[in-house]
Structures are given as structure tokens and as C-alpha cells.
Design an enzyme around this catalytic site. Structure first.
Site, PDB file in Angstrom:
ATOM      1  N   CYS A  21       0.816  -1.229   0.000  1.00 57.01           N
ATOM      2  CA  CYS A  21       0.000   0.000   0.000  1.00 57.01           C
ATOM      3  C   CYS A  21       0.844   1.271   0.000  1.00 57.01           C
ATOM      4  O   CYS A  21       0.317   2.367  -0.201  1.00 57.01           O
ATOM      5  CB  CYS A  21      -0.942   0.006   1.190  1.00 57.01           C
ATOM      6  N   HIS A  72      -2.742   7.402   2.580  1.00 60.80           N
ATOM      7  CA  HIS A  72      -3.260   6.102   2.147  1.00 60.80           C
ATOM      8  C   HIS A  72      -4.653   5.938   2.745  1.00 60.80           C
ATOM      9  O   HIS A  72      -4.882   6.222   3.925  1.00 60.80           O
ATOM     10  CB  HIS A  72      -2.323   4.998   2.624  1.00 60.80           C
ATOM     11  N   ASN A 108     -10.120   0.460   0.520  1.00 64.73           N
ATOM     12  CA  ASN A 108      -8.653   0.435   0.449  1.00 64.73           C
ATOM     13  C   ASN A 108      -8.233  -0.192  -0.893  1.00 64.73           C
ATOM     14  O   ASN A 108      -8.502  -1.369  -1.128  1.00 64.73           O
ATOM     15  CB  ASN A 108      -8.126  -0.392   1.625  1.00 64.73           C
TER      16      ASN A 108
HETATM   17  N1  COA Z   1     -18.507  -7.015  10.547  1.00 70.65           N
HETATM   18  C1  COA Z   1     -18.881  -7.234  11.812  1.00 70.65           C
HETATM   19  N2  COA Z   1     -18.037  -7.628  12.768  1.00 70.65           N
HETATM   20  C2  COA Z   1     -16.741  -7.781  12.424  1.00 70.65           C
HETATM   21  C3  COA Z   1     -16.287  -7.574  11.118  1.00 70.65           C
HETATM   22  C4  COA Z   1     -17.225  -7.185  10.148  1.00 70.65           C
HETATM   23  N3  COA Z   1     -16.893  -6.948   8.884  1.00 70.65           N
HETATM   24  N4  COA Z   1     -14.945  -7.809  11.074  1.00 70.65           N
HETATM   25  C5  COA Z   1     -14.581  -8.148  12.325  1.00 70.65           C
HETATM   26  N5  COA Z   1     -15.680  -8.152  13.137  1.00 70.65           N
HETATM   27  C6  COA Z   1     -15.741  -8.449  14.557  1.00 70.65           C
HETATM   28  C7  COA Z   1     -14.591  -9.269  15.037  1.00 70.65           C
HETATM   29  O1  COA Z   1     -14.821 -10.635  14.825  1.00 70.65           O
HETATM   30  C8  COA Z   1     -14.539  -8.916  16.504  1.00 70.65           C
HETATM   31  O2  COA Z   1     -15.511  -9.667  17.148  1.00 70.65           O
HETATM   32  P1  COA Z   1     -15.204 -10.244  18.632  1.00 70.65           P
HETATM   33  O3  COA Z   1     -15.013  -9.038  19.479  1.00 70.65           O
HETATM   34  O4  COA Z   1     -16.438 -11.039  18.927  1.00 70.65           O
HETATM   35  O5  COA Z   1     -13.970 -11.062  18.493  1.00 70.65           O
HETATM   36  C9  COA Z   1     -15.013  -7.460  16.530  1.00 70.65           C
HETATM   37  O6  COA Z   1     -15.660  -7.229  15.282  1.00 70.65           O
HETATM   38  C10 COA Z   1     -13.878  -6.466  16.704  1.00 70.65           C
HETATM   39  O7  COA Z   1     -12.845  -6.828  15.774  1.00 70.65           O
HETATM   40  P2  COA Z   1     -11.516  -5.994  15.690  1.00 70.65           P
HETATM   41  O8  COA Z   1     -10.639  -6.603  14.658  1.00 70.65           O
HETATM   42  O9  COA Z   1     -10.972  -5.817  17.079  1.00 70.65           O
HETATM   43  O10 COA Z   1     -12.099  -4.582  15.179  1.00 70.65           O
HETATM   44  P3  COA Z   1     -11.371  -3.228  14.992  1.00 70.65           P
HETATM   45  O11 COA Z   1     -12.063  -2.164  15.724  1.00 70.65           O
HETATM   46  O12 COA Z   1      -9.891  -3.357  15.204  1.00 70.65           O
HETATM   47  O13 COA Z   1     -11.631  -2.934  13.446  1.00 70.65           O
HETATM   48  C11 COA Z   1     -10.387  -3.050  11.403  1.00 70.65           C
HETATM   49  C12 COA Z   1     -11.145  -3.821  12.486  1.00 70.65           C
HETATM   50  C13 COA Z   1      -9.850  -4.049  10.394  1.00 70.65           C
HETATM   51  C14 COA Z   1     -11.369  -2.130  10.725  1.00 70.65           C
HETATM   52  C15 COA Z   1      -9.247  -2.235  12.043  1.00 70.65           C
HETATM   53  O14 COA Z   1      -8.512  -3.036  12.916  1.00 70.65           O
HETATM   54  C16 COA Z   1      -8.308  -1.651  11.032  1.00 70.65           C
HETATM   55  O15 COA Z   1      -8.682  -0.798  10.249  1.00 70.65           O
HETATM   56  N6  COA Z   1      -7.019  -2.067  11.052  1.00 70.65           N
HETATM   57  C17 COA Z   1      -6.064  -1.559  10.135  1.00 70.65           C
HETATM   58  C18 COA Z   1      -6.350  -2.088   8.768  1.00 70.65           C
HETATM   59  C19 COA Z   1      -5.468  -1.518   7.723  1.00 70.65           C
HETATM   60  O16 COA Z   1      -5.105  -0.385   7.775  1.00 70.65           O
HETATM   61  N7  COA Z   1      -5.182  -2.361   6.761  1.00 70.65           N
HETATM   62  C20 COA Z   1      -4.478  -1.991   5.594  1.00 70.65           C
HETATM   63  C21 COA Z   1      -3.071  -1.708   5.807  1.00 70.65           C
HETATM   64  S1  COA Z   1      -2.418  -1.176   4.324  1.00 70.65           S
END
Ligand code: COA
Length: 363
Positions: free
Chosen positions: A111, A290, A320
Site C-alpha cells: 500500500c 493512504h 482500500n
Molecule cells: N462485521 C462485523 N463484525 C466484524 C467484522 C465485520 N466486517 N470484522 C470483524 N468483526 C468483529 C470481530 O470478529 C470482533 O468480534 P469479537 O469481538 O467477537 O472477536 C469485533 O468485530 C472487533 O474486531 P476488531 O478486529 O478488534 O475490530 P477493529 O475495531 O480493530 O476494526 C479493522 C477492524 C480491520 C477495521 C481495524 O482493525 C483496522 O482498520 N485495522 C487496520 C487495517 C489496515 O489499515 N489495513 C491496511 C493496511 S495497508
């Protein structure tokens, strides 16, 4: 003198997929996705190839730069989802739009690809142009390179696991392109900052695991996965083994670990590039980050003390798009009239590798 941005373009597939559409596929909701990421929809290539999207973005950028394909000496394509490995994605684009005078190759910095690609292109142009003078002791040692097309082209839909709600809601397809041109007058790119950090918990991978059981002379050999190659195992947010399924060439991510890395990396890169350029953050009119998560952008805006209004935020409509993301957002910023001649503009990114970086230029 330096490399200036002469034009910018983007292209999206026709099909827009909403969060409600995804909720038909996996256990998720519009509310969850919008609240956690800021994404409302993304575009998915059904009829379009990466070459189609990249060619359209490049043609758009060339038109805005008022240049013809024959004016381009160098094409760099950043991608993690090319149509083919050989010929390279850049070679396919070169052939498609008739860049008859250009050398072309691919670059993978995930990315952060756009920042790396622009840095490589601009330093190649600079080295070439500075060696072209008759008086230069380096004269004629290099390809003469005056103008480059730098294009991000992604069909992440092809490397997305559509049964994994933690990743499939995040990514989209698209292409973004920029024309870089040597100028004796314009300052162009003022400074850059690039950094790699080892991904020692494998928090962001797209494995090309090779099943050695099908390989001749290799009886009993184990599957070659990224974890096996590195001698490490992916772990979840609690630090337990994450159990990545081998042989599946999909993007896998430990969201919270990536979030932690991303927020620190974006702030560091923004500060470092300003320091290198001798420019204060207050002087930067527009920051194009990004587009991974609106919460990451809001965090960085707060931490750096740069009002959110000065950040280009395009993620809501496209998700993304990895290496395409920053150039697509830059194109949006130009189209919205947010960048005027003479403005100082920052591009800043982070991603798999782990990679991060920033680039500061005068528009
Ligand atoms: N819909 C509903 N629930 C979801 C879900 C979805 N699409 N994806 C994950 N969950 C659930 C998980 O299973 C978890 O459930 P649990 O608490 O029962 O285990 C809960 O939501 C929280 O998950 P978590 O991963 O802790 O959420 P988060 O607040 O960290 O958000 C992201 C997830 C991916 C949005 C976030 O972590 C993020 O943006 N990370 C960086 C990603 C990034 O920048 N990637 C690209 C890099 S180039």
C-alpha cells in the site's frame, strides 16, 4: 529544478458494491463497516482487467498533463494484484497505450507503493537529467529520462477471501496514475522519507505458498509458506498462533496490529518528510494519505495537529485500493480544486512489508 507533477488520473470499475451488498455475503452490517472504517462502498472489477483500469488512469493523467504516450520515457506500475507476472503489469500497460519510447517495470511496496514508485521514478529522472549536460562527466551514461508515468493498478478482489468478513469489507479495485516531468524551473518534489519495518508477527500477508508435495525430487518436503520461509508464525491480537490456512493466496490481516503500526507510521513519516524539507506542517495545504481507514486518518490529524479538513479523504467511495489508493485520492484532490499551483502537498502511506513513507512536493 526538480520533478514536478504534470498530471494525475484515476479509473474505477463500473460495479459499485455497497456495505448492504456485503451483508448478504458475510455476517456484517453497514453500521459496523461505516463506524469502524468510514467505508460506504467499493468498486469491484468484473468486466475490467488491471490493464484496463491502469490504461484508463494513465490516459486520464496524460490528457491532464497535455502529453502524448510517445512523450513518456519511463513507466513504473505498483501492484500486488497484476494481470500477469511475466510480462509485467507495466509491460502490458505499455503495449496497451502505446508508450513506444518508455522502459517499463513493476514495483511492489504494497500500500506504500505509490510513494516508493514516485521516489524511484523521480530519482531515476533526476540522475538521468543531471547526467545529460554536455559538460557532465557522466554524460550519456544513462537512458535519457525526462517524463515518467507512475501508476498504481489493483484488482484486490482477486486476492480477497470473500468468506472472511474481517478483510473482505475493506478492499476495492481501481487505478491511479501520475505524470512526473523534469523541470529546470519548478522545485517539484522537495523531500521523501521511506522506511521498512520487519513484519515479525505476519500481521499483513498475501501468501504465495507453494505445495512442495507436487514438486519433483521433493518427497516429504513441507509446504513453503511465508511463515515457513521466515521461521515465524502469524499470531492473533492476543498473541496466540493465528492459524493461517496455507495454499490460499488471499490477503490476511491482524487488524488491530496493523492499526497500531499504521497510526505510528503515518505520524512518523509525515513529521520526517517535513523535517527533511525544512517545511512546517502548517505550511502543507493538503495531505493525501493512504486510504485504509478513516479512523487512522482522524488519529493522525489529531496527533499531528493538522485539521481534518486539510486531509483528502476518499475512502468512503472506494475502500482500500492498496498501491492505487494515494494516487486515486490525489486525483480527487486535484479534481475538487483543493490543490493550487504553488501549494505544498504531502503524500503519506503505510502498508504490507511493512512499509511506510511520505513525499512532499510543490504543486
Ligand atoms: N462485521 C462485523 N463484525 C466484524 C467484522 C465485520 N466486517 N470484522 C470483524 N468483526 C468483529 C470481530 O470478529 C470482533 O468480534 P469479537 O469481538 O467477537 O472477536 C469485533 O468485530 C472487533 O474486531 P476488531 O478486529 O478488534 O475490530 P477493529 O475495531 O480493530 O476494526 C479493522 C477492524 C480491520 C477495521 C481495524 O482493525 C483496522 O482498520 N485495522 C487496520 C487495517 C489496515 O489499515 N489495513 C491496511 C493496511 S495497508
Amino acid at each position: 529544478m526538480g520533478c514536478r507533477i504534470a498530471g494525475c488520473g484515476k479509473a474505477l470499475p463500473q460495479l459499485a458494491v455497497t456495505n448492504d451488498d456485503l451483508a448478504q455475503l458475510v455476517d456484517t452490517s453497514d453500521e459496523w463497516i461505516v463506524e469502524r472504517t468510514g467505508i460506504h462502498r467499493r468498486h469491484i472489477a468484473i468486466g475490467e482487467t488491471a490493464t484496463d483500469l491502469a490504461a484508463a488512469a494513465c490516459t486520464d493523467a496524460l490528457a491532464r498533463a497535455d502529453l502524448a504516450p510517445a512523450d513518456i520515457d519511463l513507466l513504473i506500475c505498483m501492484t500486488i494484484s497484476p494481470d500477469s507476472v511475466v510480462p509485467s503489469q507495466a509491460s502490458l500497460i505499455r503495449a496497451r497505450i502505446g508508450l513506444d519510447n518508455a522502459i517499463a517495470f513493476d514495483l511492489n511496496a504494497a500500500c506504500t507503493g505509490c510513494i516508493y514508485g514516485m521516489e524511484v521514478a523521480s530519482t531515476m529522472i533526476e540522475a538521468s537529467m543531471l547526467s545529460q549536460g554536455v559538460a557532465s562527466p557522466l554524460a550519456h551514461r544513462r537512458n535519457p529520462l525526462r517524463r515518467a508515468l507512475v501508476v498504481g493498478a489493483e484488482r484486490l478482489s482477486r486476492i480477497t477471501d470473500w468468506s472472511d468478513r474481517a478483510t473482505c469489507v475493506l478492499f476495492g479495485d481501481g487505478a491511479g496514475a501520475v505524470v512526473l516531468e523534469w523541470s529546470e524551473e519548478a522545485p517539484g518534489i522537495l523531500a521523501s522519507f521511506l522506511k521498512n519495518t520487519d513484519d515479525d508477527t505476519l500481521c499483513l500477508t498475501c501468501d504465495q505458498s507453494f505445495d512442495m508435495s507436487t514438486f519433483p525430487f521433493a518427497e516429504g518436503a513441507a509446504c513453503e509458506s511465508v511463515g515457513a520461509v521466515m521461521g515465524i508464525q502469524a499470531v492473533d491480537k492476543e498473541g496466540n498462533p493465528a492459524g493461517i490456512a496455507p495454499h490460499l493466496p488471499f490477503i490476511r490481516m491482524q487488524g488491530q496490529r496493523v492499526f497500531k503500526f499504521a497510526t505510528a507510521a503515518i505520524v512518523e513519516a509525515a513529521r520526517e518528510v517535513c523535517e527533511r524539507a525544512g517545511v512546517s506542517l502548517d505550511e502543507v495545504s493538503c495531505i493525501v494519505p493512504h486510504q485504509a481507514n478513516d479512523r487512522i486518518i482522524r488519529y493522525a490529524a489529531k496527533k499531528l495537529g493538522v485539521p481534518y479538513e486539510r486531509w483528502q479523504v476518499s475512502i468512503g467511495e472506494v475502500g482500500n485500493t492498496s498501491a492505487s489508493s494515494v494516487l486515486m485520492a490525489l486525483s480527487d484532490a486535484y479534481a475538487a480544486g483543493r490543490i493550487q499551483a504553488g501549494d505544498k502537498v504531502m503524500l503519506v502511506g503505510f502498508g504490507g512489508g511493512l512499509t511506510s513513507g511520505a513525499l512532499l512536493f510543490v504543486a
